[in-house]
Design an enzyme around this catalytic site. Structure first.
Site, PDB file in Angstrom:
ATOM      1  N   TRP A 336       0.828  -1.219   0.000  1.00  0.00           N
ATOM      2  CA  TRP A 336       0.000   0.000   0.000  1.00  0.00           C
ATOM      3  C   TRP A 336       0.853   1.254   0.000  1.00  0.00           C
ATOM      4  O   TRP A 336       0.387   2.342  -0.290  1.00  0.00           O
ATOM      5  CB  TRP A 336      -0.953   0.010   1.206  1.00  0.00           C
ATOM      6  N   ASP A 337       2.122   1.086   0.319  1.00  0.00           N
ATOM      7  CA  ASP A 337       3.076   2.193   0.298  1.00  0.00           C
ATOM      8  C   ASP A 337       2.935   2.995  -0.996  1.00  0.00           C
ATOM      9  O   ASP A 337       3.032   4.218  -1.005  1.00  0.00           O
ATOM     10  CB  ASP A 337       4.520   1.670   0.374  1.00  0.00           C
ATOM     11  N   GLU A 476       0.573  -2.928  12.623  1.00  0.00           N
ATOM     12  CA  GLU A 476       0.728  -4.389  12.512  1.00  0.00           C
ATOM     13  C   GLU A 476       1.058  -5.059  13.844  1.00  0.00           C
ATOM     14  O   GLU A 476       1.233  -6.274  13.894  1.00  0.00           O
ATOM     15  CB  GLU A 476       1.795  -4.725  11.472  1.00  0.00           C
ATOM     16  N   LYS A 576       2.783  -0.170  16.220  1.00  0.00           N
ATOM     17  CA  LYS A 576       4.001  -0.168  15.407  1.00  0.00           C
ATOM     18  C   LYS A 576       4.105   1.163  14.656  1.00  0.00           C
ATOM     19  O   LYS A 576       5.171   1.725  14.476  1.00  0.00           O
ATOM     20  CB  LYS A 576       3.923  -1.326  14.410  1.00  0.00           C
ATOM     21  N   GLN A 577       2.965   1.664  14.184  1.00  0.00           N
ATOM     22  CA  GLN A 577       2.956   2.845  13.316  1.00  0.00           C
ATOM     23  C   GLN A 577       1.595   3.524  13.419  1.00  0.00           C
ATOM     24  O   GLN A 577       0.656   2.977  13.994  1.00  0.00           O
ATOM     25  CB  GLN A 577       3.215   2.415  11.883  1.00  0.00           C
TER      26      GLN A 577
HETATM   27  C1  BGC Z   1       4.823  -1.759   7.530  1.00  0.00           C
HETATM   28  C2  BGC Z   1       3.798  -1.733   6.426  1.00  0.00           C
HETATM   29  C3  BGC Z   1       4.498  -1.453   5.110  1.00  0.00           C
HETATM   30  C4  BGC Z   1       5.624  -2.454   4.870  1.00  0.00           C
HETATM   31  C5  BGC Z   1       6.419  -2.139   3.613  1.00  0.00           C
HETATM   32  C6  BGC Z   1       5.901  -2.769   7.208  1.00  0.00           C
HETATM   33  O1  BGC Z   1       6.882  -2.738   8.188  1.00  0.00           O
HETATM   34  O2  BGC Z   1       4.232  -2.087   8.753  1.00  0.00           O
HETATM   35  O3  BGC Z   1       2.850  -0.732   6.668  1.00  0.00           O
HETATM   36  O4  BGC Z   1       3.585  -1.531   4.069  1.00  0.00           O
HETATM   37  O5  BGC Z   1       6.508  -2.405   5.964  1.00  0.00           O
HETATM   38  O6  BGC Z   1       7.014  -0.902   3.691  1.00  0.00           O
END
Ligand code: BGC
Length: 760
Positions: A336-337, A476, A576-577
């Site tokens: 999704w980035d 996550e 995490k984010q």
């Molecule tokens: C993040 C995801 C991201 C992926 C790729 C993961 O560590 O939690 O949101 O899409 O990394 O960058």
């Protein structure tokens, strides 16, 4: 235009070989080339990658972007001493990546173990004008005495992805005692790559050729006087079966011809041709800031350099990998980035690239439909990790626990479904910014409908209310929860947009419309409480908190997972984010300033920022809350994700999304340019450190330039029609150039650091 900055490597260090190989990597969206040194070092991961060139080496492995044969490595022998910076001494060292031209330059004065000094100068670039072309030049000057120089270089197919070999050598040849060519096929026979190289060497030197153990090598040696330069110019051409004009029968001959034309043109002229493409890119896209901190401009230039390098514009079957084309992290997969962190930049600087990125998803609808139906659902469930085929590519297991020998399951492919709505969000953003009706009719509406159908089938009825169960939101560290606010809100948005565009484009689908109405009415969307807090999911607020100071200090490393199992982390208020904060970023018009503020203040202390996607978004929200200082602190930290001092910050590739987020932070955060309900809004909140910021962008076909100072904004619209812009609560209509005093639109910043009247 102010001079472009450069990226310097301050000194040679064996500890940062891979970090700088990533930071200084070259790319043109077609090819990516790690900035490994010419001479080999054991710990150095060398790499060359072609967009879309994936392969799976065995049924227990994951599809990955193939590390192609190496064309840059050189074995350099000077009077019998093998040139390496880990022997002898380094008397002088400079390496710089020139953002203006994309050229990487290195100059070393090396005192060899034999006591003699040599100057070694290397240059290279990957052409932005001819995407198959790689040029490098090395000049060796003995400083104390005449010298015997031997350079061995060629095409080295011993290259692997951490030991996994993907290619069979199908032919290696030397044409006319000059041109080297290696042809390779993936083990499954699905793709081919043809690499041709030529080394121009001094006339008085002698050359010989060898093919052994997957290496096709040219040895070239000669004697050179003190102070004279022995130089070798290597030109390489890389073609693959993914190219539109590739023909297996003729590619050998065709590519040698292309190579010959480039060799005749010469290094300097080829570089100038490539630099001209870079120049127009910078003119079209560069954000220029006058800041107390010169690092700010460098971070922006760095981000935009990589945004160009990582973006495949030649083939809409390719998209942008999480590490661009700079390394093997995440196996070259697309997340999704791309839609959320990278597409907005392209949308405002070259909208046709945004269209292409969405087309990648459109082409992959069959895979997404397949994944949905395998799960008993309807519509399109896009894979959490995507490559060429459009099938789910997320590895089943992640890192191994070496104490138990057990592998940790990756749950994202099973439950991290917000990606589906993120794609729909990007389709909507694309249409708002372009009004591209043709795209919507051909592809956009299908994407919106299929993603909406997925959500409608994904919801479960709980006493008349629709809910989304067993979900992973953007955070996550919190898995398998019900009613993640981000996901539910975006799913609602997705279905609402699908219905809206069906109506707008007068497409009749009574069944869908009925289903959509029901879904929109009955879906539970977690709302803000009395204290303005939005629950991340049904159980989040009931979980205990712990002190995260220690883990926040080590953010980006997932250190918490060394102390707690994933299951334990899941049972605590640990992010995490950005998750709810991410939601307030995605749908800004839906939240008040108070709500954004309250959720930022609640969730940030509980967020480790272990993902590179987190910091800059917090910065944008802090800016929207009228807290420029806090926003600037977040943004600066986001700029350091790859560029900071941590020696291994990006060993396995650039954090692609984080480069997009640097741009987002500056443009949406500080400059305050956002789109709400199809309208362009400008709510500037420059940090105190910035005297000005300017950027060019496109909006609905008009080319616009904007320059902002703390006092005023100068807007130029190049086009036939005026552009309407919301400045705070007022509207202005601009054609040609206009300057506005910000005091006429915004109340001054108060002592508490909040901007009164500034619309979030
Ligand atoms: C993040 C995801 C991201 C992926 C790729 C993961 O560590 O939690 O949101 O899409 O990394 O960058």
């Amino acid at each position: 235009m102010s001079t472009l900055t450069r990226l310097d490597e301050p000194q040679f260090s064996p500890h940062t070989l891979n970090k700088f190989a990533t930071l200084m990597a070259a790319g043109n969206g077609y090819l990516g080339l790690r900035a490994s040194h010419e001479e080999a070092y054991t710990d150095q991961t060398r790499g060359m990658y072609l967009a879309g060139f994936y392969h799976r080496s065995s049924s227990v492995e994951t599809t990955e972007l193939v590390n192609l044969p190496d064309i840059l490595q050189m074995r350099i022998e000077l009077d019998g001493e093998i040139f390496t910076l880990i022997s002898g001494s380094i008397l002088d060292y400079q390496r710089e990546l020139d953002f203006a031209s994309g050229e990487l330059r290195r100059r070393v004065v090396w005192l060899a173990p034999n006591g003699k000094r040599y100057q070694i100068e290397c240059q290279r670039f990957l052409s932005a004008a001819q995407h198959s072309l790689v040029c490098s030049r090395i000049a060796i000057t003995p400083l104390d005495d005449s010298a015997n120089v031997t350079i061995s270089s060629g095409i080295d197919a011993t290259q692997t992805n951490s030991g996994r070999q993907h290619l069979d050598e199908t032919s290696v040849r030397v044409f006319e005692q000059r041109y080297l060519q290696g042809c390779y096929r993936t083990l499954d026979g699905s793709n081919e790559v043809v690499i041709s190289s030529f080394c121009a060497v001094p006339a008085e030197s002698c050359s010989s050729f060898y093919a052994k153990n997957r290496r096709l090598t040219q040895h070239c040696s000669g004697k050179i006087g003190k102070g004279e330069a022995f130089s070798l110019v290597k030109t390489s051409w890389i073609a693959s079966s993914l190219d539109a004009d590739y023909h297996a029968q003729t590619c050998s001959y065709v590519t040698i011809n292309k190579l010959i034309q480039c060799v005749e043109q010469g290094y300097d002229s080829l570089l100038a041709e490539s630099a001209a493409v870079w120049q127009s890119y910078w003119q079209r896209s560069r954000v220029i800031v006058e800041s107390e901190n010169s690092q700010d401009q460098r971070a922006l230039d760095f981000a935009l350099y990589h945004l160009f390098a990582m973006t495949p514009t030649h083939n809409e079957r390719c998209s942008i990998a999480a590490k661009g084309l700079t390394g093997e992290g995440y196996k070259g997969h697309v997340f999704w980035d791309t839609e959320v962190f990278l597409l907005p930049f392209h949308l405002m600087t070259q909208p046709e690239i945004a269209r292409q990125l969405l087309s990648y998803r459109w082409h992959n609808l069959p895979g997404a439909r397949n994944k949905a139906s395998k799960n008993g659902l309807q519509g399109a469930l896009f894979p959490w990790e995507s490559a060429w085929s459009g099938q789910e590519e997320t590895p089943e297991f992640a890192a191994i626990n070496i104490r138990t020998g057990l592998r940790q399951k990756v749950a994202s492919a099973l439950a991290e479904h917000h990606l589906v709505a993120d794609i729909a969000w990007a389709v909507d953003a694309y249409y708002q910014a372009t009004r591209d009706d043709a795209f919507m009719r051909e592809r956009g509406i299908e994407l919106l409908l299929e993603t909406a159908r997925f959500w409608i089938s994904r919801a479960v009825d709980v006493n008349g209310r629709l809910e989304l169960h067993d979900i992973i939101g953007p955070d996550e560290y919190t898995e398998h929860v019900d009613n993640n606010a981000y996901t539910n809100s975006l799913a609602h948005f997705n279905v609402e947009r699908a219905k809206h565009y069906l109506q707008q484009f007068e497409i009749k689908d009574v069944y869908f419309t009925r289903q959509a109405d029901d879904f929109l009415e009955r879906l539970y969307v977690p709302a803000a409480s009395g204290e303005n807090l939005i629950p991340q999911d049904d159980t989040f607020f009931r979980k205990p908190t712990i002190d995260l100071t220690h883990y926040k200090q080590q953010q980006g490393t997932q250190a918490i997972l060394l102390d707690y199992s994933r299951a334990e982390v899941n049972e605590m208020q640990i992010l995490k984010q950005a998750d709810v904060v991410m939601l307030t970023y995605m749908l800004p018009g839906k939240f008040t300033a108070e709500q954004m503020q309250a959720n930022l203040d609640y969730y940030e202390p509980r967020t480790i920022h272990d993902s590179s996607l987190s910091k800059a978004i917090h910065g944008v929200i802090a800016a929207r809350c009228g807290r420029p200082e806090q926003a600037y602190a977040f943004w600066q930290q986001a700029c350091l994700i790859d560029l900071g001092d941590e020696p291994h910050s990006c060993d396995d590739g650039i954090h692609a999304a984080a480069t997009g987020a640097i741009w987002l932070g500056a443009v949406q955060g500080f400059i305050g340019l956002t789109v709400e309900q199809g309208e362009l809004h400008l709510n500037p909140r420059l940090p105190a450190q910035w005297q000005s910021a300017s950027l060019p962008f496109y909006w609905q076909g008009a080319r616009i330039h904007l320059k902002l100072t703390p006092q005023q904004v100068a807007i130029s619209v190049f086009g036939k029609n005026p552009v309407t812009l919301h400045l705070g609560e007022k509207q202005v209509s601009v054609l040609g150039s206009q300057t506005y005093l910000l005091a006429d639109f915004f109340a001054p910043v108060t002592g508490s650091g909040t901007t009164k009247g500034a619309k979030p």
